[in-house]
Enzyme design. Structure first.
Site, short mmCIF file in Angstrom:
data_model
loop_
_atom_site.label_atom_id
_atom_site.label_comp_id
_atom_site.label_asym_id
_atom_site.label_seq_id
_atom_site.Cartn_x
_atom_site.Cartn_y
_atom_site.Cartn_z
N GLY A 196 0.98 -1.17 -0.23
CA GLY A 196 0.20 -0.40 0.04
C GLY A 196 0.95 1.13 -0.19
O GLY A 196 1.77 1.18 -0.21
N CYS A 252 5.28 -6.28 0.77
CA CYS A 252 5.52 -4.64 0.34
C CYS A 252 5.51 -4.15 1.15
O CYS A 252 5.98 -4.47 2.50
CB CYS A 252 4.96 -4.34 -0.84
SG CYS A 252 6.21 -3.33 -1.56
N HIS A 293 6.02 -8.70 -5.02
CA HIS A 293 4.19 -8.86 -4.47
C HIS A 293 3.89 -10.42 -5.66
O HIS A 293 3.31 -11.18 -6.26
CB HIS A 293 3.79 -8.21 -5.69
CG HIS A 293 3.39 -6.47 -4.87
ND1 HIS A 293 2.27 -5.64 -4.44
CD2 HIS A 293 3.90 -5.83 -5.37
CE1 HIS A 293 2.43 -5.26 -3.64
NE2 HIS A 293 3.71 -4.34 -4.10
N GLU A 296 1.85 -12.47 -5.11
CA GLU A 296 0.07 -12.47 -5.07
C GLU A 296 -0.03 -12.32 -6.65
O GLU A 296 -1.15 -13.11 -7.46
CB GLU A 296 -0.74 -11.17 -4.71
CG GLU A 296 -0.63 -9.76 -4.81
CD GLU A 296 0.45 -9.22 -4.83
OE1 GLU A 296 1.79 -9.73 -3.43
OE2 GLU A 296 0.55 -7.80 -4.09
N1 GLN Z 1 5.08 2.67 -0.57
C1 GLN Z 1 5.71 1.80 -0.72
C2 GLN Z 1 7.34 2.37 -1.34
O1 GLN Z 1 6.64 2.85 -2.43
C3 GLN Z 1 4.97 0.44 -0.95
C4 GLN Z 1 4.72 0.21 -1.72
C5 GLN Z 1 3.55 -1.46 -1.43
O2 GLN Z 1 3.69 -1.77 -1.32
N2 GLN Z 1 3.06 -1.83 -2.52
O3 GLN Z 1 7.45 1.90 -1.18
#
Ligand code: GLN
Length: 545
Positions: A354, A381, A507, A509
């Site tokens: 996120g 992440c 990721h 997923e």
């Molecule tokens: N906000 C975090 C970053 O930019 C994580 C990004 C994410 O979870 N996709 O590194």
């Protein structure tokens, strides 16, 4: 020469065009055909990368780093069709490309117009997918027939059959046949109107796929066939599936959709092999375990925001023959009520990716809860970054440690921008994205899950683990179980003293399939099943799906 299938939708949005297109792709593949899949989205954003998950659901990331519509997730889960940035175009991209050509003087002084310049550009991106070894290109048109912004796309696919020959194109229109309680019957009029709109712009659909809550009688199918100018056999019922979306392809087969497509396009198809799919449905229907997982995110109430996460959990459930109850818990609620009330009783806790500060402390609290109580934990992440923050603050003892994404002046910037990213100031398209190699530490939990030490996973982030803290963290028991091949970037962390605590910067997923669960999700759910069986207690999740 490749054949083309165009999938349009009418009456209402959210009919499941993506799922139907993916199912058609899967059925044709299972008949031995080489399929390519593509989505054309009428909205004006150049890509969904800058759109809020509230608006548009998750951003689905491909190997090549392109940020695409979540329907491409369905394509990838259902088919083996290779997906690249050519598989998702928006009105914004089409216009951008035409305007750039205009600026370069490529139109030789002509007036640039929707027809032919925009429509030619659209036809060009469809044709691009037909290059090479491919039997069928499936192009899904986003939006609903009747939308103003869909018009250039519909006009382009109309022209397309003039260009390549009618016998090489098939138009499938997905509509709704609603049940009206007061009248006690199904209504065909919305379908008639929707097809009427298509015919006004010159497209006569070949096949109608009718979404419905109840079975459509032969009489109603005859009515639809007559009013919409299609043969009866081309009125295909697609009844709602309460049990699983993975039933959709089988129900389309029951209604002979694959046969009809093969016949209409004159495809040299083999016989259908659905053994894997029948097996996965059998596993789903006959679970041997039961467990509950809490997904703690910012957009808990918004299902599509973490679409691939929920799918990947389901796949791991299928893999283990486990019936999964997944609770969506908003991290802000944990900030208000504490983890005890909201997280007690779950067999596993997952914190997904996120952006933005809202709910961060709730995620950190959830991770502390999982770490201290030995609850299997998977961080993804931002979820990994929060795990690092939690460990730094509560185990290493670094008060006010944070990510510089959320606190520029933190005394302990555990997560920060690396030099190369610091130079980049633009927001759109500036992240570390797409498939990157990662080397796993022999003997680590992650290496055991994958069964190998070199992997490739997809990324979408700006911030990284700050290497300044690596030694200090290691001294307190945190293992860096995966790094970039040059060892410069931390990609996987683990706590060996915990039953199952793994967090990853990438990721996973996005690479999970119903017929092949992702190794990390399978490992996580396996650990959660073990916890459930040793606890032997039943729980009542706060909210479940
Ligand atoms: N906000 C975090 C970053 O930019 C994580 C990004 C994410 O979870 N996709 O590194």
């Amino acid at each position: 020469m490749a054949k083309h299938i165009f999938v349009t939708g009418g009456v209402v949005s959210s009919l499941g065009k993506g799922l139907t297109s993916a199912s058609i792709g899967m059925l044709l593949e299972q008949r031995g055909l080489r399929v390519r899949m593509q989505k054309l989205d009428p909205y004006i954003n150049v890509d969904p990368g800058t759109m809020s998950p509230y608006q548009h659901g998750e951003v689905y990331v491909l190997d090549d780093g392109s940020e695409t519509d979540l329907d491409l997730g369905h394509y990838e889960r259902f088919t083996n069709s290779p997906l690249t940035r050519d598989c998702n175009y928006t009105t914004g991209q089409i216009y951008l490309s035409v305007i750039e050509k205009e600026r370069r003087g490529e139109f030789l002084g002509k007036t640039v117009q929707v027809i032919p310049h925009i429509t030619n550009e659209i036809k060009g991106v469809i044709r691009r997918l037909a290059d090479g070894d491919v039997d069928v290109v499936i192009t899904e048109i986003g939006g609903t027939v009747g939308d103003i912004e869909s018009l250039p796309f519909l006009e382009a696919i109309r022209q397309f059959s003039q260009d390549v020959g009618k016998e090489n194109c098939l138009y499938i229109h997905l509509t709704l046949v609603p049940y009206l309680k007061a009248a006690g019957e199904l209504k065909t009029k919305p379908t008639q109107h929707s097809v009427g709109l298509l015919r006004q712009i010159g497209i006569q659909p070949d096949i109608l796929v009718c979404r419905t809550e109840r079975s459509i009688s032969r009489e109603d199918r005859e009515k639809i066939a007559l009013f919409c100018n299609v043969p009866l056999e081309a009125v295909i019922e697609e009844k709602d599936k309460d049990f699983s979306i993975y039933e959709v392809p089988l129900s389309l087969v029951d209604n002979h959709l694959d046969q009809l497509i093969v016949k209409r396009l004159g495809l040299a198809a083999g016989t259908l092999d659905l053994r894997d799919w029948r097996d996965l449905l059998h596993r789903l229907r006959n679970p041997e375990h039961e467990l509950s997982i809490a997904v703690v995110g910012k957009y808990a109430e918004h299902f599509d925001a973490y679409k691939s996460i929920y799918e990947a959990l389901d796949h791991a459930g299928i893999h283990h023959r486990a019936q999964l109850r997944v609770a969506r818990i908003q991290s802000e609620e944990i900030e208000r009520e504490g983890p005890m009330r909201l997280l007690s009783g779950y067999d596993g806790i997952l914190v997904p990716g996120g952006f933005g500060e809202r709910g961060i402390e709730g995620k950190v609290d959830a991770i502390r809860f999982a770490r201290q109580r030995g609850i299997p934990f998977l961080g993804i992440c931002l979820g990994m970054q929060c795990a690092v923050i939690e460990f730094g603050r509560n185990v290493v003892g670094l008060a006010h440690a944070h990510s510089t994404e959320f606190d520029k002046d933190t005394p302990y910037p555990l997560i920060c921008l690396l030099d190369e990213q610091r130079k980049i100031t633009d927001k759109g398209g500036t992240m570390r994205r797409g498939s990157q190699p990662c080397v796993l530490q022999p003997g680590s939990r992650a290496a055991a899950c994958y069964g190998r030490e070199r992997i490739e996973e997809r990324h979408r982030h700006r911030y990284e683990f700050n290497n300044v803290f690596r030694q200090q963290f290691a001294a307190h028991g945190l293992v860096v179980a995966g790094t970039s091949p040059d060892r410069a970037l931390v990609e996987v962390i683990e706590l060996p003293d915990h039953p199952w605590f793994v967090a990853v910067q990438f990721h996973p997923e996005f690479k999970s399939k119903p017929t092949k669960a992702h190794p990390l999700f399978a490992g996580f759910v396996g650990a959660a099943i073990e916890r459930h069986s040793t606890r032997g207690e039943r729980i009542q999740p706060v909210e479940s799906t």
